[in-house]
Scaffold this active site. Structure first.
Site, PDB file in Angstrom:
ATOM      1  N   GLU A  93      41.080  32.707  46.258  1.00  0.00           N
ATOM      2  CA  GLU A  93      40.327  33.571  45.198  1.00  0.00           C
ATOM      3  C   GLU A  93      40.292  32.682  44.547  1.00  0.00           C
ATOM      4  O   GLU A  93      41.501  32.722  44.028  1.00  0.00           O
ATOM      5  CB  GLU A  93      40.293  34.373  44.903  1.00  0.00           C
ATOM      6  CG  GLU A  93      40.608  35.548  45.706  1.00  0.00           C
ATOM      7  CD  GLU A  93      41.117  37.250  45.610  1.00  0.00           C
ATOM      8  OE1 GLU A  93      39.172  37.769  46.134  1.00  0.00           O
ATOM      9  OE2 GLU A  93      41.740  37.603  45.132  1.00  0.00           O
ATOM     10  N   GLY A 119      36.379  38.096  38.677  1.00  0.00           N
ATOM     11  CA  GLY A 119      35.963  38.979  37.427  1.00  0.00           C
ATOM     12  C   GLY A 119      34.962  38.302  36.393  1.00  0.00           C
ATOM     13  O   GLY A 119      34.565  38.673  35.323  1.00  0.00           O
ATOM     14  N   SER A 172      33.656  36.631  42.389  1.00  0.00           N
ATOM     15  CA  SER A 172      32.592  37.384  41.664  1.00  0.00           C
ATOM     16  C   SER A 172      31.385  36.915  43.195  1.00  0.00           C
ATOM     17  O   SER A 172      30.206  36.202  42.561  1.00  0.00           O
ATOM     18  CB  SER A 172      32.365  35.958  40.963  1.00  0.00           C
ATOM     19  OG  SER A 172      33.092  36.653  39.282  1.00  0.00           O
ATOM     20  N   HIS A 202      47.459  38.664  45.044  1.00  0.00           N
ATOM     21  CA  HIS A 202      46.165  38.486  44.417  1.00  0.00           C
ATOM     22  C   HIS A 202      46.733  37.836  43.083  1.00  0.00           C
ATOM     23  O   HIS A 202      47.984  38.021  42.521  1.00  0.00           O
ATOM     24  CB  HIS A 202      45.904  39.951  43.788  1.00  0.00           C
ATOM     25  CG  HIS A 202      44.348  40.507  43.469  1.00  0.00           C
ATOM     26  ND1 HIS A 202      44.422  39.915  41.983  1.00  0.00           N
ATOM     27  CD2 HIS A 202      43.532  40.054  44.244  1.00  0.00           C
ATOM     28  CE1 HIS A 202      43.151  39.948  41.994  1.00  0.00           C
ATOM     29  NE2 HIS A 202      42.217  40.140  43.128  1.00  0.00           N
ATOM     30  N   ASN A 243      38.231  45.499  46.423  1.00  0.00           N
ATOM     31  CA  ASN A 243      39.235  45.693  45.866  1.00  0.00           C
ATOM     32  C   ASN A 243      38.812  46.756  44.581  1.00  0.00           C
ATOM     33  O   ASN A 243      38.557  45.942  43.924  1.00  0.00           O
ATOM     34  CB  ASN A 243      40.155  44.406  45.923  1.00  0.00           C
ATOM     35  CG  ASN A 243      41.222  44.221  44.836  1.00  0.00           C
ATOM     36  OD1 ASN A 243      41.655  45.778  44.019  1.00  0.00           O
ATOM     37  ND2 ASN A 243      41.427  42.846  44.156  1.00  0.00           N
ATOM     38  N   TRP A 244      39.510  47.554  44.756  1.00  0.00           N
ATOM     39  CA  TRP A 244      39.128  48.082  43.487  1.00  0.00           C
ATOM     40  C   TRP A 244      39.981  48.644  42.569  1.00  0.00           C
ATOM     41  O   TRP A 244      39.643  49.468  41.298  1.00  0.00           O
ATOM     42  CB  TRP A 244      38.856  50.083  43.885  1.00  0.00           C
ATOM     43  CG  TRP A 244      37.700  50.141  45.109  1.00  0.00           C
ATOM     44  CD1 TRP A 244      36.205  49.395  45.287  1.00  0.00           C
ATOM     45  CD2 TRP A 244      37.200  51.643  45.721  1.00  0.00           C
ATOM     46  NE1 TRP A 244      35.568  50.030  45.649  1.00  0.00           N
ATOM     47  CE2 TRP A 244      35.715  50.862  46.155  1.00  0.00           C
ATOM     48  CE3 TRP A 244      38.306  52.421  45.681  1.00  0.00           C
ATOM     49  CZ2 TRP A 244      35.081  52.440  46.823  1.00  0.00           C
ATOM     50  CZ3 TRP A 244      37.733  53.074  46.701  1.00  0.00           C
ATOM     51  CH2 TRP A 244      35.795  53.302  47.144  1.00  0.00           C
ATOM     52  N   LYS A 245      41.360  47.869  42.769  1.00  0.00           N
ATOM     53  CA  LYS A 245      41.809  47.384  41.752  1.00  0.00           C
ATOM     54  C   LYS A 245      42.178  49.027  40.920  1.00  0.00           C
ATOM     55  O   LYS A 245      42.708  49.904  41.921  1.00  0.00           O
ATOM     56  CB  LYS A 245      41.092  46.524  40.632  1.00  0.00           C
ATOM     57  CG  LYS A 245      40.525  45.539  40.629  1.00  0.00           C
ATOM     58  CD  LYS A 245      40.854  44.758  40.107  1.00  0.00           C
ATOM     59  CE  LYS A 245      39.688  42.779  40.617  1.00  0.00           C
ATOM     60  NZ  LYS A 245      39.619  41.925  40.251  1.00  0.00           N
ATOM     61  N   GLU A 268      46.060  38.328  39.936  1.00  0.00           N
ATOM     62  CA  GLU A 268      46.920  39.833  38.693  1.00  0.00           C
ATOM     63  C   GLU A 268      47.563  40.255  39.435  1.00  0.00           C
ATOM     64  O   GLU A 268      48.788  40.192  37.760  1.00  0.00           O
ATOM     65  CB  GLU A 268      45.495  40.498  38.812  1.00  0.00           C
ATOM     66  CG  GLU A 268      43.839  40.283  38.058  1.00  0.00           C
ATOM     67  CD  GLU A 268      43.317  40.719  38.947  1.00  0.00           C
ATOM     68  OE1 GLU A 268      43.631  42.068  39.390  1.00  0.00           O
ATOM     69  OE2 GLU A 268      42.072  40.182  38.756  1.00  0.00           O
TER      70      GLU A 268
HETATM   71  C1  PEP Z   1      39.639  40.213  42.997  1.00  0.00           C
HETATM   72  O1  PEP Z   1      39.633  41.203  42.485  1.00  0.00           O
HETATM   73  O2  PEP Z   1      39.941  39.786  43.830  1.00  0.00           O
HETATM   74  C2  PEP Z   1      38.149  39.412  42.989  1.00  0.00           C
HETATM   75  C3  PEP Z   1      37.200  38.942  43.974  1.00  0.00           C
HETATM   76  O3  PEP Z   1      37.095  40.370  41.571  1.00  0.00           O
HETATM   77  P1  PEP Z   1      35.644  39.787  41.150  1.00  0.00           P
HETATM   78  O4  PEP Z   1      34.681  40.507  42.775  1.00  0.00           O
HETATM   79  O5  PEP Z   1      35.055  41.318  40.328  1.00  0.00           O
HETATM   80  O6  PEP Z   1      35.437  39.041  40.859  1.00  0.00           O
END
Ligand code: PEP
Length: 251
Positions: free
Chosen positions: A170, A176, A215, A97, A8-10, A99
């Site tokens: 998640e 993050g 993470s 997600h 996931n490059w956001k 976010e």
């Molecule tokens: C995500 O954005 O779905 C995610 C898991 O981010 P990170 O790996 O940076 O925690």
């Protein structure tokens, strides 16, 4: 069931940067990808075309989108329809997600509409669920996962092809933050999700992938991916560099 490694490059990377990173990843991984593994890159909308182009013809590599609007077309300024994504080569999309839920205000109901509409439109969907730290501390893990999951699939036909619907667990406190959930926490949450999927979809629920996200890094990926009911990972920060993500995919 193939394990899915999703990046996931956001809101990172221009179109040219994304195309280069996808090509670099392919170069690092192809030829060494273990059988039964699939790789998915979810760049920003603006970079979907070059990423799909870089991955064209590569077996088990896919492009997807981070979001879409649940309508075919119309007066929805700033939004993007599933058909537009399919046309650019995206086969998958995320819904729910954290976010989008917690920064952009998407409700359980909206996530449910998107999940059903995306599937109906021909996308494969990864529905994200997960508790916030205060919810975990208040003992609400099971209740939050059940609420988000049932609402997320409320309008999904019960005979949906299991390969087209995945769930990503998640925990919001692990996204993050560098704070990865431990094996016991992942096992507990994934078992809960599996039980819910079987309750809702019957035997097909056993064939739906459950990804872990939060993470994931090159040094913890192999331990996580080996856990029961972990059918892949959804990776944010550590997927931005081809070298780091290749080490996760090859772990
Ligand atoms: C995500 O954005 O779905 C995610 C898991 O981010 P990170 O790996 O940076 O925690």
């Amino acid at each position: 069931m193939n394990k899915l490694f999703a990046a996931n490059w956001k809101m990172h990377k221009t179109a040219s940067e994304a195309g280069q990173t996808a090509a670099e990843l392919l170069r690092l991984v192809s030829g060494s990808l273990k059988p039964g593994r699939e790789v998915l890159i979810l760049p920003p909308f603006t970079a979907l075309a070059p990423v799909a182009e870089a991955l064209r013809g590569a077996q088990n590599f896919f492009a997807g989108a981070q979001n879409f609007y649940p309508q075919k077309q119309g007066a929805f300024t700033g939004e993007v329809a599933p058909g537009m994504l399919l046309d650019l080569g995206a086969g998958f999309a995320l819904t729910g997600h954290s976010e989008r839920r917690h920064v952009l205000g998407e409700t359980d109901e909206m996530v449910g509409q998107k999940t059903a509409f995306g599937l109906e439109s021909g996308l494969s969907i990864i529905l994200c669920v997960g508790e916030k730290i205060d919810e975990r501390r208040a003992g609400q893990l099971a209740a939050v996962l059940e609420r988000q999951l049932r609402a997320g699939v409320a309008a999904v036909p019960r005979d949906v092809q299991p390969a087209r619907l995945a769930v990503a667990y998640e925990p919001v406190w692990a996204i993050g933050t560098g704070e990865v959930a431990g094996p016991t926490e992942i096992l507990e949450a994934h078992a809960l999700v599996r039980r819910l999927l079987v309750d809702i979809f019957g035997a097909a629920g056993m064939q739906m992938r459950i990804l872990y996200g939060g993470s994931v890094k090159p040094d913890n990926a192999s331990e996580i991916i080996a856990l029961d009911n972990v059918d892949g990972v959804l990776v944010g920060g550590a997927s931005l560099k081809a070298d780091d993500f290749s080490r996760i995919v090859l772990a």
